[in-house]
Design a protein around this motif. Sequence first.
Motif, short mmCIF file in Angstrom:
data_model
loop_
_atom_site.label_atom_id
_atom_site.label_comp_id
_atom_site.label_asym_id
_atom_site.label_seq_id
_atom_site.Cartn_x
_atom_site.Cartn_y
_atom_site.Cartn_z
N UNK A 197 10.81 0.63 -14.93
CA UNK A 197 10.25 1.83 -14.31
C UNK A 197 10.46 1.71 -12.81
N UNK A 198 10.32 2.84 -12.12
CA UNK A 198 10.36 2.76 -10.66
C UNK A 198 9.29 3.66 -10.05
N UNK A 199 8.96 3.37 -8.79
CA UNK A 199 7.94 4.08 -8.03
C UNK A 199 8.49 4.34 -6.63
N UNK A 200 7.92 5.33 -5.94
CA UNK A 200 8.25 5.58 -4.55
C UNK A 200 7.01 5.50 -3.68
N UNK A 201 7.20 5.15 -2.41
CA UNK A 201 6.07 5.19 -1.48
C UNK A 201 6.59 5.38 -0.06
N UNK A 202 5.64 5.67 0.86
CA UNK A 202 5.96 5.85 2.28
C UNK A 202 5.52 4.62 3.07
N UNK A 203 6.24 4.29 4.12
CA UNK A 203 5.93 3.10 4.91
C UNK A 203 4.53 3.13 5.50
N UNK A 204 4.03 4.32 5.82
CA UNK A 204 2.70 4.43 6.42
C UNK A 204 1.57 4.12 5.45
N UNK A 205 1.83 4.23 4.14
CA UNK A 205 0.81 3.96 3.12
C UNK A 205 1.42 3.10 2.01
N UNK A 206 1.75 1.85 2.30
CA UNK A 206 2.49 1.02 1.34
C UNK A 206 1.70 0.66 0.09
N UNK A 207 0.38 0.87 0.08
CA UNK A 207 -0.43 0.56 -1.09
C UNK A 207 -0.72 1.80 -1.93
#
Length: 230
Positions: A197-207
């Motif tokens: 599976x994969x997920x995406x996120x933004x550097x400002x909210x890595x959690x």
Amino acid sequence: MAKLHVQERISDWVSPPGLSLDQRIHTQAGTLPKPTIWAEPGSVVPSGSSVTLWCRGTTKAQEYCLYTDDMRTCLDRQTPLEPGDSAKFLKRSYTEKYSCAYLSPTGWSERSDPLELVVTGSYSKPSLSALPSPVLTSGGNVTLQCGSGQGFDRFILTKEGEHRLSWSLNSKKITSGKSQALFVLGPLTLNHSGTFRCYGYYNGTPNEWSDPSDPLDLQFSGEEPLTPTF
């Protein structure tokens, strides 16, 4: 298992914060084993669900304390469970990092290494596909393409199993604000088969990760089909 060729991996967790004043007074360095902390069912938590944090010290522990990264006093206190070497803390709301310590007859231990929790479901799920095919050939390569209509800064690829594996890559921005990352596996062996599976996120909210992509099953030609994952 043959290595997954990616540019970089998820960062190691930072060092734990210092002890509070009363702990420093009562702790004698080197006399007490440092406790360990872990999460069940895991440290990647769907939004709105509960997670149990476990802290394990020694059988002489009299009390366990749970801390968040920015706290110098106990967030929660628990008495040990039989045989006395561990305690559990049920959490329904989360911060990024937790650590724990225990009280013994000789004083407080130092804090455990920090445990970092990630909450999923903050954004809609990306897509995950295998190029040229999810049917693998020994010694070859396959590219797992994780993409989204949102402009994520990074993508996480995970492989399910007893020891959950994960890798991280910076995204590449493509047309119309879309983003993607290409994870190249190879040379392929039977160890590469499984569910990804994969997920995406933004550097400002890595959690804060997106919902997971739909599962992608990789298998070698001639293998029995994988059990469906829901």
